[in-house]
Design an enzyme around this catalytic site. Sequence first.
Site, PDB file in Angstrom:
ATOM      1  N   ARG A 143       2.480  -9.786 -13.777  1.00  0.00           N
ATOM      2  CA  ARG A 143       1.504  -9.541 -12.701  1.00  0.00           C
ATOM      3  C   ARG A 143       1.756 -10.511 -11.533  1.00  0.00           C
ATOM      4  NH1 ARG A 143      -1.935 -12.359  -9.553  1.00  0.00           N
ATOM      5  NH2 ARG A 143      -2.498 -13.661 -11.330  1.00  0.00           N
ATOM      6  N   ASP A 144       1.396 -11.758 -11.698  1.00  0.00           N
ATOM      7  CA  ASP A 144       1.524 -12.719 -10.594  1.00  0.00           C
ATOM      8  C   ASP A 144       2.989 -12.812 -10.170  1.00  0.00           C
ATOM      9  OD1 ASP A 144       0.885 -14.631  -8.740  1.00  0.00           O
ATOM     10  OD2 ASP A 144      -0.055 -16.010 -10.145  1.00  0.00           O
ATOM     11  N   HIS A 164      -3.580 -23.008 -13.661  1.00  0.00           N
ATOM     12  CA  HIS A 164      -2.644 -22.004 -13.136  1.00  0.00           C
ATOM     13  C   HIS A 164      -1.949 -22.635 -11.922  1.00  0.00           C
ATOM     14  CE1 HIS A 164      -1.969 -17.585 -11.945  1.00  0.00           C
ATOM     15  NE2 HIS A 164      -1.703 -18.218 -10.818  1.00  0.00           N
ATOM     16  N   HIS A 167       1.179 -23.025  -9.270  1.00  0.00           N
ATOM     17  CA  HIS A 167       2.418 -22.548  -8.636  1.00  0.00           C
ATOM     18  C   HIS A 167       3.277 -23.784  -8.381  1.00  0.00           C
ATOM     19  CE1 HIS A 167       1.488 -18.244  -8.041  1.00  0.00           C
ATOM     20  NE2 HIS A 167       0.267 -18.696  -8.280  1.00  0.00           N
ATOM     21  N   CYS A 176       1.807 -15.335  -4.223  1.00  0.00           N
ATOM     22  CA  CYS A 176       0.706 -14.478  -3.799  1.00  0.00           C
ATOM     23  C   CYS A 176       1.059 -13.938  -2.431  1.00  0.00           C
ATOM     24  CB  CYS A 176      -0.608 -15.249  -3.741  1.00  0.00           C
ATOM     25  SG  CYS A 176      -1.942 -14.252  -3.052  1.00  0.00           S
TER      26      CYS A 176
HETATM   27  P1  HMG Z   1     -10.203  -3.118   1.614  1.00  0.00           P
HETATM   28  O1  HMG Z   1      -9.244  -2.485   2.575  1.00  0.00           O
HETATM   29  O2  HMG Z   1     -11.205  -4.080   2.155  1.00  0.00           O
HETATM   30  O3  HMG Z   1     -10.939  -2.058   0.677  1.00  0.00           O
HETATM   31  O4  HMG Z   1      -9.342  -3.848   0.481  1.00  0.00           O
HETATM   32  P2  HMG Z   1     -11.814  -0.811   0.982  1.00  0.00           P
HETATM   33  O5  HMG Z   1     -12.863  -0.785  -0.083  1.00  0.00           O
HETATM   34  O6  HMG Z   1     -12.222  -0.750   2.421  1.00  0.00           O
HETATM   35  O7  HMG Z   1     -10.790   0.383   0.704  1.00  0.00           O
HETATM   36  C1  HMG Z   1      -9.649   0.597   1.517  1.00  0.00           C
HETATM   37  C2  HMG Z   1      -8.686   1.528   0.787  1.00  0.00           C
HETATM   38  O8  HMG Z   1      -8.226   0.903  -0.417  1.00  0.00           O
HETATM   39  C3  HMG Z   1      -9.333   2.846   0.360  1.00  0.00           C
HETATM   40  O9  HMG Z   1      -8.298   3.826   0.348  1.00  0.00           O
HETATM   41  C4  HMG Z   1      -9.745   2.555  -1.071  1.00  0.00           C
HETATM   42  O10 HMG Z   1      -9.850   3.716  -1.832  1.00  0.00           O
HETATM   43  C5  HMG Z   1      -8.587   1.724  -1.541  1.00  0.00           C
HETATM   44  P3  HMG Z   1      -8.027   4.814   1.608  1.00  0.00           P
HETATM   45  O11 HMG Z   1      -9.357   5.499   1.784  1.00  0.00           O
HETATM   46  O12 HMG Z   1      -7.649   3.917   2.757  1.00  0.00           O
HETATM   47  O13 HMG Z   1      -6.908   5.668   1.125  1.00  0.00           O
HETATM   48  N1  HMG Z   1      -8.925   0.832  -2.646  1.00  0.00           N
HETATM   49  C6  HMG Z   1      -8.226   0.751  -3.787  1.00  0.00           C
HETATM   50  N2  HMG Z   1      -7.120   1.385  -4.218  1.00  0.00           N
HETATM   51  C7  HMG Z   1      -6.667   1.066  -5.454  1.00  0.00           C
HETATM   52  N3  HMG Z   1      -7.232   0.143  -6.235  1.00  0.00           N
HETATM   53  C8  HMG Z   1      -8.341  -0.515  -5.847  1.00  0.00           C
HETATM   54  C9  HMG Z   1      -8.874  -0.214  -4.573  1.00  0.00           C
HETATM   55  N4  HMG Z   1      -9.942  -0.675  -3.887  1.00  0.00           N
HETATM   56  C10 HMG Z   1      -9.955  -0.029  -2.714  1.00  0.00           C
HETATM   57  N5  HMG Z   1      -8.893  -1.418  -6.646  1.00  0.00           N
HETATM   58  C11 HMG Z   1      -8.952  -4.694  -1.709  1.00  0.00           C
HETATM   59  C12 HMG Z   1      -9.965  -4.517  -0.591  1.00  0.00           C
HETATM   60  C13 HMG Z   1      -9.515  -5.713  -2.681  1.00  0.00           C
HETATM   61  C14 HMG Z   1      -8.741  -3.358  -2.402  1.00  0.00           C
HETATM   62  C15 HMG Z   1      -7.626  -5.188  -1.096  1.00  0.00           C
HETATM   63  O14 HMG Z   1      -7.892  -6.296  -0.293  1.00  0.00           O
HETATM   64  C16 HMG Z   1      -6.586  -5.535  -2.118  1.00  0.00           C
HETATM   65  O15 HMG Z   1      -6.168  -4.705  -2.910  1.00  0.00           O
HETATM   66  N6  HMG Z   1      -6.101  -6.785  -2.088  1.00  0.00           N
HETATM   67  C17 HMG Z   1      -5.066  -7.215  -2.997  1.00  0.00           C
HETATM   68  C18 HMG Z   1      -5.153  -8.665  -3.176  1.00  0.00           C
HETATM   69  C19 HMG Z   1      -4.176  -9.122  -4.235  1.00  0.00           C
HETATM   70  O16 HMG Z   1      -3.774  -8.385  -5.124  1.00  0.00           O
HETATM   71  N7  HMG Z   1      -3.803 -10.409  -4.145  1.00  0.00           N
HETATM   72  C20 HMG Z   1      -2.975 -10.991  -5.129  1.00  0.00           C
HETATM   73  C21 HMG Z   1      -3.731 -11.255  -6.395  1.00  0.00           C
HETATM   74  S1  HMG Z   1      -4.720 -12.745  -6.340  1.00  0.00           S
HETATM   75  C22 HMG Z   1      -3.608 -13.999  -6.785  1.00  0.00           C
HETATM   76  O17 HMG Z   1      -2.449 -13.759  -6.897  1.00  0.00           O
HETATM   77  C23 HMG Z   1      -4.125 -15.370  -7.105  1.00  0.00           C
HETATM   78  C24 HMG Z   1      -4.120 -15.681  -8.593  1.00  0.00           C
HETATM   79  O18 HMG Z   1      -2.807 -15.565  -9.135  1.00  0.00           O
HETATM   80  C25 HMG Z   1      -4.625 -17.100  -8.842  1.00  0.00           C
HETATM   81  C26 HMG Z   1      -3.934 -18.151  -7.966  1.00  0.00           C
HETATM   82  O19 HMG Z   1      -2.697 -18.236  -7.938  1.00  0.00           O
HETATM   83  O20 HMG Z   1      -4.692 -18.910  -7.338  1.00  0.00           O
HETATM   84  C27 HMG Z   1      -5.034 -14.727  -9.368  1.00  0.00           C
HETATM   85 MG    MG Z   2      -1.235 -17.097  -8.933  1.00  0.00          MG
END
Ligand code: HMG
Ligand code: MG
Length: 305
Positions: free
Chosen positions: A13-14, A205, A207, A238
């Site tokens: 995933r990450d 966690h 990096h 990320c």
């Molecule tokens: P948004 O644009 O604000 O969402 O995104 P929305 O509710 O306005 O929806 C926009 C569009 O996204 C719509 O589709 C929704 O249906 C769709 P459209 O009408 O445009 O075709 N949508 C989705 N599609 C699939 N799955 C969903 C979903 N939700 C809405 N769940 C959202 C908000 C959260 C979806 C967006 O910002 C997003 O997906 N962000 C991804 C962030 C991400 O994955 N970041 C990396 C992970 S975090 C990380 O890595 C840190 C961690 O490792 C810890 C660390 O290292 O600190 C965990």
């Molecule tokens: Mg991470």
Amino acid sequence: MATPVRIVEVGPRDGLQNEPRTVTPAQRVALVEALVASGLTTVEAGSFVSPKWVPQMAGSDAVLRGLPARDGIRYPVLVPNLKGMEAAVAAGAREVALFVAASESFSRRNINCSIGESFERALPVMEMAKAHGIVVRGYVSCVLGCPYEGEVALPAVASVAERLVGIGCSEVSLGDTIGVGTPARARRMVEAVAKAVPIDRLAIHFHDTRGQALANVLACLEAGISVIDSAAGGLGGCPYAAGASGNLATEDLLYMLDGLGVDTGVDLDRLLDAVAFIAHGLGRPPRSKVYAALRGDRGEGQSGR
Ligand code: HMG
Ligand code: MG
């Protein structure tokens, strides 16, 4: 120091969410299988976020469906909202992870909402989790620094962690998203959060952006941490944190734990097989020191661990 340690493998995933080359769901299933074969029991298998935001994680439903249920093996997946939760449950998820930032700017860039709003989004996810008996992990991002705001105050980190437990998260993983931490600060951060959340419910966690991850882990182990996230091959990053590089490499972590006399149940050689498999799929060499020493050009054929 021989307290048992549980490794949470986050490479599929990450790791893969930030790779320029996207690998197929079938390759991702094979990676998870190879990681499980090495003895890892918790492997984060994917992410049900928007494929427009993170195309690398598209097809996480196919990944989950492709993984056989096995006793004692956990395949958590990331969900940002109810839509993601519904898709994860439909694909058979038994464990999910929510993610909330300790910094407002990062929250906006990462999931397009404030910290407060991300807790509002979490509530229906928790309700659905309770209804289906699904375990929920919480992540706090930017615990040692934010790419947009710089230093993050420790009370802010502790408060987000406490709220995650308050809404029902079983465990909270403290993420140094951009790898800015150093050991003494990492330990102080864990100690500050442990005043609000029991330490046996905390994970770390790191990096490895600045080469501090392993040292940070050691400092946190000494503070009483026993759950550690890492990614095979040092994969990771990320997409919404400029400068975030790979997670701590699982094989580097394993080598250190082995030296400390900590039994994790993971076989290093088989783990390196999994690392070699995904490096081939990504078309680039792994980033870890231990892989380079044992399987890289300089170390190929050496037998010592
Ligand atoms: P948004 O644009 O604000 O969402 O995104 P929305 O509710 O306005 O929806 C926009 C569009 O996204 C719509 O589709 C929704 O249906 C769709 P459209 O009408 O445009 O075709 N949508 C989705 N599609 C699939 N799955 C969903 C979903 N939700 C809405 N769940 C959202 C908000 C959260 C979806 C967006 O910002 C997003 O997906 N962000 C991804 C962030 C991400 O994955 N970041 C990396 C992970 S975090 C990380 O890595 C840190 C961690 O490792 C810890 C660390 O290292 O600190 C965990
Ligand atoms: Mg991470």
